[in-house]
Design an enzyme around this catalytic site. Structure first.
Site, PDB file in Angstrom:
ATOM      1  N   THR A   1      -1.002   7.623   6.226  1.00  0.00           N
ATOM      2  CA  THR A   1      -1.155   7.489   7.673  1.00  0.00           C
ATOM      3  C   THR A   1      -0.829   8.808   8.377  1.00  0.00           C
ATOM      4  O   THR A   1      -1.612   9.316   9.181  1.00  0.00           O
ATOM      5  CB  THR A   1      -0.201   6.378   8.190  1.00  0.00           C
ATOM      6  OG1 THR A   1      -0.527   5.168   7.508  1.00  0.00           O
ATOM      7  CG2 THR A   1      -0.316   6.192   9.677  1.00  0.00           C
TER       8      THR A   1
ATOM      9  N   ASP B   1       6.360   8.225  13.716  1.00  0.00           N
ATOM     10  CA  ASP B   1       6.120   6.895  13.147  1.00  0.00           C
ATOM     11  C   ASP B   1       7.461   6.311  12.702  1.00  0.00           C
ATOM     12  O   ASP B   1       8.436   7.048  12.529  1.00  0.00           O
ATOM     13  CB  ASP B   1       5.155   6.993  11.965  1.00  0.00           C
ATOM     14  CG  ASP B   1       4.377   5.684  11.745  1.00  0.00           C
ATOM     15  OD1 ASP B   1       4.686   4.692  12.430  1.00  0.00           O
ATOM     16  OD2 ASP B   1       3.485   5.672  10.891  1.00  0.00           O
TER      17      ASP B   1
ATOM     18  N   THR C   1       3.446   6.098   1.673  1.00  0.00           N
ATOM     19  CA  THR C   1       2.629   6.933   0.782  1.00  0.00           C
ATOM     20  C   THR C   1       2.224   8.241   1.452  1.00  0.00           C
ATOM     21  O   THR C   1       1.688   9.134   0.807  1.00  0.00           O
ATOM     22  CB  THR C   1       1.329   6.201   0.401  1.00  0.00           C
ATOM     23  OG1 THR C   1       0.559   6.011   1.597  1.00  0.00           O
ATOM     24  CG2 THR C   1       1.612   4.861  -0.245  1.00  0.00           C
ATOM     25  N   GLY C   2       2.418   8.315   2.756  1.00  0.00           N
ATOM     26  CA  GLY C   2       2.056   9.522   3.501  1.00  0.00           C
ATOM     27  C   GLY C   2       0.633   9.504   4.022  1.00  0.00           C
ATOM     28  O   GLY C   2       0.235  10.389   4.788  1.00  0.00           O
TER      29      GLY C   2
ATOM     30  N   LYS D   1      -5.948   2.764  14.635  1.00  0.00           N
ATOM     31  CA  LYS D   1      -5.906   2.749  13.160  1.00  0.00           C
ATOM     32  C   LYS D   1      -6.317   1.381  12.651  1.00  0.00           C
ATOM     33  O   LYS D   1      -5.918   0.359  13.200  1.00  0.00           O
ATOM     34  CB  LYS D   1      -4.483   3.073  12.684  1.00  0.00           C
ATOM     35  CG  LYS D   1      -4.297   3.075  11.176  1.00  0.00           C
ATOM     36  CD  LYS D   1      -2.876   3.496  10.802  1.00  0.00           C
ATOM     37  CE  LYS D   1      -2.158   2.408  10.052  1.00  0.00           C
ATOM     38  NZ  LYS D   1      -0.799   2.768   9.653  1.00  0.00           N
TER      39      LYS D   1
HETATM   40  C1  R5P Z   1       2.587   0.843   9.473  1.00  0.00           C
HETATM   41  O1  R5P Z   1       2.128   0.247  10.439  1.00  0.00           O
HETATM   42  C2  R5P Z   1       3.786   1.741   9.552  1.00  0.00           C
HETATM   43  O2  R5P Z   1       4.211   1.927  10.862  1.00  0.00           O
HETATM   44  C3  R5P Z   1       3.513   3.072   8.923  1.00  0.00           C
HETATM   45  O3  R5P Z   1       2.521   3.747   9.670  1.00  0.00           O
HETATM   46  C4  R5P Z   1       3.020   2.911   7.517  1.00  0.00           C
HETATM   47  O4  R5P Z   1       3.826   1.993   6.833  1.00  0.00           O
HETATM   48  C5  R5P Z   1       3.003   4.211   6.779  1.00  0.00           C
HETATM   49  O5  R5P Z   1       2.541   3.967   5.500  1.00  0.00           O
HETATM   50  P1  R5P Z   1       1.857   5.109   4.650  1.00  0.00           P
HETATM   51  O6  R5P Z   1       2.757   6.294   4.701  1.00  0.00           O
HETATM   52  O7  R5P Z   1       1.730   4.507   3.288  1.00  0.00           O
HETATM   53  O8  R5P Z   1       0.510   5.373   5.242  1.00  0.00           O
END
Ligand code: R5P
Length: 295
Positions: free
Chosen positions: A226, A218, A223-224, A191
């Site tokens: 990822t 995770d 925000t969802g 990523k």
């Molecule tokens: C980032 O490295 C964290 O482990 C999560 O993957 C991230 O914070 C998720 O953020 P979002 O849901 O906004 O993509």
């Protein structure tokens, strides 16, 4: 041991108390008209090891200030030792200076806790355990993981043999932990996030999930974006069912809808941040850990 539950974790504190067989005393609190927090510890903590339970979910700044107010007060009241259980530790993602001039937020938070008299800190699935250890100063720190609990829950839904996968290589350890329960192997996506726009690029080479179940693990869903991306890739590769599991359910805005629309068959989280998605409780995990600490 005296157990105090802060305003952000009254229910979790109660459950931890039940597991430990001692009552969790909620601290008195209210919010002044200007938004400031009032805290009063009406319990006699003199000479007692005192454990404060307070997660730092949104509104993070308010919950952090309340935590600091509780810790300092308990220290001033003569507690023998002050330990904090902070199931979700806010600001932990800013654990490095990614760009020159940025605040090293995790370190600032840890110093504030230490300077408020906190000697021990228990957190659940902190974003980067190495950074926590490196920046802990004089505090003892323990990071415990709820991933085995989430994976076990999925096993109950028939996900035995599913591939466990993390959305980035930094979280590969989470997929590895989940695999100990699900047994279908573990992988990580690659990523890249644009630090300025927040846009995500995600890919994986030689990922064979066609006709198989898979589960994304995770530390948090914010925000969802990822998790939705990970779920969508797995579905596009022909995965049968895909579960999205995280420890900390921030689920901001339309995060849940985004993940559902990406094709997730199950979405689950723990109660480090209580939401309607918190199907798994960390109360026993935390209570069992507290029993192992020399108080
Ligand atoms: C980032 O490295 C964290 O482990 C999560 O993957 C991230 O914070 C998720 O953020 P979002 O849901 O906004 O993509």
């Amino acid at each position: 041991m005296i157990l105090l539950s802060g305003p952000a974790s009254i229910e979790l504190g109660r459950k931890i108390g039940v597991e430990l067989g001692i009552p969790a005393e909620p601290v008195e609190h209210r919010i002044f008209p200007d938004g400031e927090s009032y805290i009063r510890v009406a319990v006699d903590v003199r000479g007692e090891t005192t454990v404060i339970i307070q997660t730092t979910s949104p509104p993070q700044d308010r919950h952090l200030i309340q935590l600091l107010l509780m810790a300092r007060t308990v220290k001033d009241l003569g507690a023998k030792r002050v330990l904090c259980v902070v199931p979700y530790l806010a600001y932990a993602r800013q654990d490095k200076r990614f760009m020159e001039g940025e605040a090293l937020s995790l370190e600032v938070i840890l110093r504030l806790l230490e300077n408020s008299g906190v000697e021990g800190l228990v957190v659940v699935d902190v974003h980067n355990e190495d950074s926590l250890r490196e920046l802990r100063g004089g505090m003892e720190v323990w990071n415990i993981s709820a991933i085995p609990l989430l994976a076990r829950y999925l096993r109950g839904l028939g996900y035995s043999g599913a591939l466990s996968i993390s959305p980035d290589t930094g979280a590969l350890g989470l997929a590895r932990l989940a695999d100990q329960e699900l047994g279908g192997g573990f992988r990580a996506f690659q990523k890249r996030r644009d630090r300025k726009t927040g846009d995500i690029m995600m890919w994986a080479e030689d990922l064979d999930v066609y006709g198989r179940d898979a589960a994304v693990f995770d530390d948090m869903v914010s925000t969802g974006g990822t998790t939705a991306r990970a779920v969508a890739i797995l579905k596009s590769l022909g995965a049968r069912r895909v579960a999205a599991a995280c420890t900390h359910a921030l689920f901001l805005g339309d995060a849940e809808r985004r993940i559902k629309e990406a094709g997730a068959d199950h979405i689950l989280a723990t109660d480090t941040i209580p939401t309607h998605l918190s199907t798994v409780s960390v109360a026993k995990l935390i209570a069992d850990h507290l029993k192992t600490i020399k108080l």
